[in-house]
Design an enzyme around this catalytic site. Structure first.
Site, short mmCIF file in Angstrom:
data_model
loop_
_atom_site.label_atom_id
_atom_site.label_comp_id
_atom_site.label_asym_id
_atom_site.label_seq_id
_atom_site.Cartn_x
_atom_site.Cartn_y
_atom_site.Cartn_z
N SER A 74 24.54 -35.29 138.15
CA SER A 74 23.42 -34.60 138.61
C SER A 74 22.08 -35.56 138.35
O SER A 74 21.33 -35.22 138.77
CB SER A 74 23.12 -32.97 137.17
OG SER A 74 23.16 -34.66 135.64
N GLN A 128 22.93 -27.04 133.84
CA GLN A 128 23.18 -28.35 134.86
C GLN A 128 21.93 -27.88 135.99
O GLN A 128 21.07 -28.51 136.74
CB GLN A 128 24.22 -29.03 134.71
CG GLN A 128 23.79 -29.71 136.00
CD GLN A 128 24.93 -30.75 136.09
OE1 GLN A 128 25.27 -31.26 135.54
NE2 GLN A 128 25.30 -30.99 136.86
N ASN A 178 24.92 -32.10 125.31
CA ASN A 178 24.70 -30.66 125.27
C ASN A 178 23.03 -31.06 124.68
O ASN A 178 22.48 -30.16 124.58
CB ASN A 178 25.58 -29.29 124.42
CG ASN A 178 26.77 -29.66 125.50
OD1 ASN A 178 27.21 -29.48 126.66
ND2 ASN A 178 27.91 -28.71 124.32
N THR A 235 -13.96 -4.64 146.23
CA THR A 235 -12.44 -3.87 145.92
C THR A 235 -12.21 -3.88 147.31
O THR A 235 -12.98 -3.08 148.11
CB THR A 235 -12.66 -2.48 145.36
OG1 THR A 235 -14.02 -2.29 145.66
CG2 THR A 235 -13.24 -3.64 143.65
N HIS A 236 -10.24 -3.60 147.61
CA HIS A 236 -9.84 -3.52 148.43
C HIS A 236 -9.80 -3.60 150.14
O HIS A 236 -10.34 -3.22 150.84
CB HIS A 236 -10.35 -1.41 148.87
CG HIS A 236 -9.73 -0.34 147.84
ND1 HIS A 236 -8.54 -0.01 147.26
CD2 HIS A 236 -11.01 -0.22 146.83
CE1 HIS A 236 -9.06 0.48 146.18
NE2 HIS A 236 -9.98 0.97 145.69
N GLU A 296 -3.39 -22.64 153.25
CA GLU A 296 -2.64 -22.28 153.50
C GLU A 296 -0.92 -22.60 153.08
O GLU A 296 -0.41 -21.98 152.53
CB GLU A 296 -2.13 -21.90 154.63
CG GLU A 296 -3.56 -21.03 155.38
CD GLU A 296 -3.11 -21.70 157.19
OE1 GLU A 296 -3.01 -21.01 157.67
OE2 GLU A 296 -3.51 -22.94 157.56
N TYR A 337 26.48 -24.06 125.27
CA TYR A 337 26.48 -24.67 126.45
C TYR A 337 27.91 -24.48 128.11
O TYR A 337 28.44 -23.75 127.71
CB TYR A 337 26.22 -25.87 126.44
CG TYR A 337 26.49 -26.76 127.78
CD1 TYR A 337 25.10 -27.17 127.71
CD2 TYR A 337 27.56 -27.17 128.48
CE1 TYR A 337 25.00 -27.87 129.35
CE2 TYR A 337 26.96 -28.06 129.51
CZ TYR A 337 26.12 -28.34 129.93
OH TYR A 337 25.49 -29.10 131.32
N SER A 349 -5.68 -29.22 165.06
CA SER A 349 -4.31 -28.24 166.30
C SER A 349 -3.78 -28.73 167.65
O SER A 349 -5.23 -29.85 167.78
CB SER A 349 -4.32 -26.92 167.03
OG SER A 349 -4.15 -26.30 168.07
N ASN A 362 -8.57 -26.26 160.79
CA ASN A 362 -8.13 -25.18 159.71
C ASN A 362 -7.85 -25.58 158.29
O ASN A 362 -7.36 -26.39 158.26
CB ASN A 362 -5.91 -25.20 160.82
CG ASN A 362 -5.78 -24.54 161.78
OD1 ASN A 362 -7.16 -23.76 162.41
ND2 ASN A 362 -5.44 -25.00 162.32
N LYS A 388 -10.27 -26.19 166.52
CA LYS A 388 -9.62 -25.94 165.58
C LYS A 388 -9.90 -27.08 164.09
O LYS A 388 -9.87 -28.57 164.51
CB LYS A 388 -8.01 -25.57 165.26
CG LYS A 388 -8.00 -24.77 166.90
CD LYS A 388 -8.77 -23.69 166.05
CE LYS A 388 -7.82 -22.56 164.73
NZ LYS A 388 -6.26 -22.03 165.34
N LYS A 401 17.58 -27.25 135.92
CA LYS A 401 16.46 -29.01 136.21
C LYS A 401 15.65 -28.94 137.87
O LYS A 401 14.71 -28.63 137.62
CB LYS A 401 16.75 -30.11 136.62
CG LYS A 401 17.55 -30.57 134.77
CD LYS A 401 18.43 -31.69 134.57
CE LYS A 401 19.06 -31.10 133.16
NZ LYS A 401 19.85 -30.26 132.70
N1 ARG Z 1 24.37 -33.43 132.91
C1 ARG Z 1 24.58 -32.04 131.82
C2 ARG Z 1 23.58 -31.02 132.14
O1 ARG Z 1 22.47 -31.28 132.87
C3 ARG Z 1 24.80 -32.91 131.20
C4 ARG Z 1 25.86 -31.75 130.09
C5 ARG Z 1 26.66 -31.95 130.06
N2 ARG Z 1 27.32 -31.81 128.72
C6 ARG Z 1 29.28 -31.59 129.21
N3 ARG Z 1 29.62 -30.48 128.00
N4 ARG Z 1 29.53 -31.55 130.12
O2 ARG Z 1 23.63 -30.09 131.31
#
Ligand code: ARG
Length: 472
Positions: free
Chosen positions: A37, A336, A124, A169-170, A304, A331, A291, A299, A297, A339
């Site tokens: 990650s 993970q 965790n 409206t509408h 958009e 957990y 364009s 735009n 144009k 994110k």
């Molecule tokens: N990279 C992990 C996450 O974002 C960190 C936590 C990992 N925990 C574990 N027990 N492997 O969730």
């Protein structure tokens, strides 16, 4: 080389995992790539370091670190932060995530002292803490951006005060409204977004550290201290819940989706209004693109894309909802995946809010185009109906009378005010010469009375209210 540092068969020294003790086989390279990650959680570096310093400070308070050990840890962590910010920090998928990267660099620098940082902590509760700290900052940034957009709308109100526009409206002409009534409608929506974020912030702003993996710790930690050092307003009560909880991520993703939805409606409106067909607005060229084939144009691409990018923000919310469905306590590595969707929603909405504020401030109203078509669409029909109601005509009857008058005006392709008084009287004896004081879009606006309506004094009071609110 100390025995515990001996690489396992098939592992290079650099590949040695922090959790590698029980392993006798090397991690498959594809597994490393699949499970990493670091490519996206590296943006948590600041919050990871802030969380680690607070944790170490608490460990020193309770005697799990000496004061000197804490000082070294804090010094090196702050220096690692500088190194990261200078772009001199090396990332590798062999070290999975930002937590491992920072800890292993600390250990490289401090040896055994660095190895003590993770006392009474699991990744965790660490990753949950980092995310809470990140979300808290994100919320504060969003609040600033939303207030900036609100100020841009309020900033237009005095200059546009006398502009009467069709309300729809509408997507059909309905009743006339003042331009600032439009602007303040969006200010209200973004205010609710700010309130939602402020509410979400309370649930974000709670301490996860100390939950450790899922059961807490047998070491004598002081969670009150950790909360104090990190400015958390409450302490998570149940370690299983803390370890598994991503409600706060989903909540923030929803708040972001709601902002994106508000922006998309506004963007759609202004795309229409800037078209040749409406002609109400002149967008600043700095916010438009051209364009490659049609030389004429200009735009409204920014509008958009503000509308278009709503798709990914709503999609990210869906991703997070599905991500957490059916996960048992506590957990799970699935988490993970929280994110990227959240970061993407934040980045997208932040950029959109910033651009929206610029557009709102710099766009010009085509007053003449708006004014010259204002007598189309019988925007004053409801005003006439209410005139009759004030003269004791029952609402349903008044509605019918005005409907027939509008039908006549439609046939003649003229505004209601162009029907002669004598002819109007044949529809209803209650109509007098003073009817012309409430006919016409500007008169209809002036005739408004109710709280929250587009009546000029109501709108004026709201402008003043928002000017004061947004000073804070
Ligand atoms: N990279 C992990 C996450 O974002 C960190 C936590 C990992 N925990 C574990 N027990 N492997 O969730």
């Amino acid at each position: 080389m100390a025995p515990e540092q001996t690489p396992k068969a098939g592992q290079s020294q650099q590949d040695k995992k922090a959790w590698g003790g029980v392993f006798t086989e090397a991690t498959d390279k594809r597994v490393e790539l699949f499970t990493e990650s670091i490519s996206y959680d590296k943006r948590l570096y600041h919050h990871d370091i802030v969380g680690s310093i607070a944790h170490a400070r608490m460990l020193a308070d309770v005697g799990l670190l000496t004061a000197e050990e804490f000082v070294s840890i804090e010094r090196e962590l702050l220096d690692i932060e500088k190194q990261i910010e200078a772009g001199n920090f090396e990332y590798t998928t062999a070290k999975e995530d930002i937590h491992m990267h920072i800890e292993s660099e600390l250990t490289r620098r401090l040896g055994d002292i660095g190895k003590k940082l993770h006392t009474a902590r699991s990744r965790n509760d660490q990753v949950s803490t980092d995310m809470r700290l990140w979300c808290r900052d994100a919320i504060d940034r969003l609040d600033t951006l939303l207030a900036g957009l609100q100020r841009a709308f309020v900033g237009r109100c005095d200059g546009d005060f006398d502009v009467v526009m069709p309300g729809y409206t509408h997507t059909q002409r309905a009743q006339p409204v003042l331009a600032p009534h439009y602007w303040l409608a969006y200010v209200e929506k973004f205010q609710r977004d700010r309130q939602r974020l402020a509410d979400c912030r309370h649930r974000v702003n709670t301490l996860s550290l100390g939950a450790a993996a899922c059961a807490g710790t047998s070491l004598p930690i002081d969670r009150q201290k950790s909360a104090e050092y990190l400015g958390f307003e409450s302490i998570g009560r149940n370690s299983l819940d803390i370890s598994s909880d991503r409600d706060f991520v989903i909540e923030l993703a929803f708040d972001l989706a709601q902002i994106a939805l508000h922006l998309s409606g506004w963007a759609e409106e202004w795309i229409l209004w800037s078209s040749c067909e409406f002609g109400f607005l002149k967008l600043p060229q700095g916010f438009c693109t051209g364009s490659s084939i049609m030389p004429q144009k200009v735009n409204p691409d920014v509008l958009e894309l503000i509308r278009g990018k709503t798709a990914r923000v709503v999609g990210n919310l869906q991703t997070l909802l599905v991500l957490t469905r059916g996960l048992i306590l506590a957990y799970n590595r699935d988490l993970q995946e929280d994110k990227e969707p959240l970061f993407d929603s934040f980045d997208t909405v932040s950029a959109a809010l910033e651009l929206a504020a610029g557009l709102v401030a710099q766009t010009k109203l085509n007053r003449s185009v708006i004014a010259e078509r204002l007598d189309r669409g019988w925007l004053d029909a409801t005003s006439l109906m209410e005139y009759l109601i004030r003269r004791q005509v029952p609402q349903r009857t008044a509605h019918g009378i005005v409907g027939r008058l509008v039908r006549l005006a439609m046939d003649r392709d003229c505004p209601l005010a162009a029907i002669p008084l004598e002819e109007m009287k044949t529809f209803c004896g209650e109509i007098d010469a003073d009817v012309f004081e409430i006919l016409g879009a500007a008169n209809a606006v002036r005739a408004m009375k109710s709280y929250g309506s587009t009546a000029p004094d109501q709108v004026r009071a709201q402008i003043e209210y928002w000017k004061e609110q947004l000073q804070k």
